[in-house]
Design a protein around this motif. Structure first.
Motif, PDB file in Angstrom:
ATOM      1  N   GLU A  37       0.873  -1.177   0.000  1.00 27.53           N
ATOM      2  CA  GLU A  37       0.000   0.000   0.000  1.00 27.53           C
ATOM      3  C   GLU A  37       0.908   1.223   0.000  1.00 27.53           C
ATOM      4  N   MET A  38       0.754   2.090  -1.009  1.00 32.52           N
ATOM      5  CA  MET A  38       1.684   3.211  -1.166  1.00 32.52           C
ATOM      6  C   MET A  38       1.090   4.574  -0.831  1.00 32.52           C
ATOM      7  N   VAL A  39      -0.190   4.797  -1.143  1.00 32.47           N
ATOM      8  CA  VAL A  39      -0.799   6.113  -0.917  1.00 32.47           C
ATOM      9  C   VAL A  39      -2.309   5.954  -0.968  1.00 32.47           C
ATOM     10  N   SER A  40      -3.015   6.932  -0.436  1.00 35.61           N
ATOM     11  CA  SER A  40      -4.478   6.904  -0.481  1.00 35.61           C
ATOM     12  C   SER A  40      -4.997   8.254  -0.950  1.00 35.61           C
ATOM     13  N   ASP A  41      -6.298   8.322  -1.163  1.00 38.27           N
ATOM     14  CA  ASP A  41      -6.912   9.576  -1.606  1.00 38.27           C
ATOM     15  C   ASP A  41      -7.177  10.536  -0.441  1.00 38.27           C
TER      16      ASP A  41
ATOM     17  N   ASP B  81       4.526   8.055   7.065  1.00 37.01           N
ATOM     18  CA  ASP B  81       4.081   7.469   8.324  1.00 37.01           C
ATOM     19  C   ASP B  81       2.828   6.598   8.139  1.00 37.01           C
ATOM     20  N   ALA B  82       1.847   7.115   7.436  1.00 37.82           N
ATOM     21  CA  ALA B  82       0.573   6.400   7.295  1.00 37.82           C
ATOM     22  C   ALA B  82       0.701   5.117   6.474  1.00 37.82           C
ATOM     23  N   HIS B  83       1.583   5.121   5.484  1.00 36.71           N
ATOM     24  CA  HIS B  83       1.696   3.955   4.600  1.00 36.71           C
ATOM     25  C   HIS B  83       2.972   3.165   4.844  1.00 36.71           C
TER      26      HIS B  83
END
Length: 172
Positions: free
Chosen positions: A12-16, A65-67
């Motif tokens: 998982e690399m990034v989100s919207d 941090d999130a991903h």
């Protein structure tokens, strides 16, 4: 929420959750990141109160941090050696999955993106996903002139979008 998953590593690399746009013939997903302070227990009680964000906290980039992205050190030569086979894998994936018409535009946009990255290589930070697979999709971060927050670049065609209903349920 939409999450971009690397086609080859499954990371998982990034989100919207971030401001984003497609550039370079839609071959590049450009995402605006922010510095955040984790672990700080400082609270501003009134609007006049000044909070020292560095007090008791660690400053991190929100996307990293999130991903759980991992920074990696590559020379320009190493980058070029890795990116050529990666672009071939993405082009093959597009062709094998009914997106033959996208291949030429991807190659054109990816070439522009690579020229941009190489031109700013000394300013770039490079990240992998949690698998630390440098032969899969990489994330590139730099700070635009006159800005203070980093921008991330991803090879858009090397990812699949997945929708999540919550943090635990994927919608297919």
């Amino acid at each position: 929420m939409k999450v971009w998953i690397d086609l080859f590593s499954g990371d998982e690399m990034v989100s919207d959750s971030y401001k984003m746009q497609l550039i370079f013939n839609d071959a590049c997903l450009e995402v605006q990141a922010k510095y955040i302070t984790k672990g700080s227990d400082a609270i501003a009680i009134a609007s006049d109160d000044v909070v020292d964000d560095n007090e008791d906290g660690e400053t991190v980039i929100n996307i990293v941090d999130a991903h759980k992205l991992e920074e990696c050190q590559l020379s320009k030569k190493d980058f070029m050696a890795l990116v050529k086979p990666y672009l071939k894998k993405v082009s093959t994936h597009l062709a094998e999955n009914g997106k033959e018409e996208r291949v030429a535009e991807f190659k054109k946009g990816a070439t522009e993106m690579i020229k941009f990255i190489v031109g700013k290589f000394d300013e770039m930070q490079i990240f992998t996903g949690t698998s630390f697979d440098t032969e899969a999709g990489l994330a590139f971060s730099y700070t635009k002139d006159g800005e203070t927050e980093p921008v991330f670049m991803f090879f858009n065609d090397g990812y699949k979008e997945e929708k999540y209903w919550s943090n635990t349920f994927r919608l297919k």
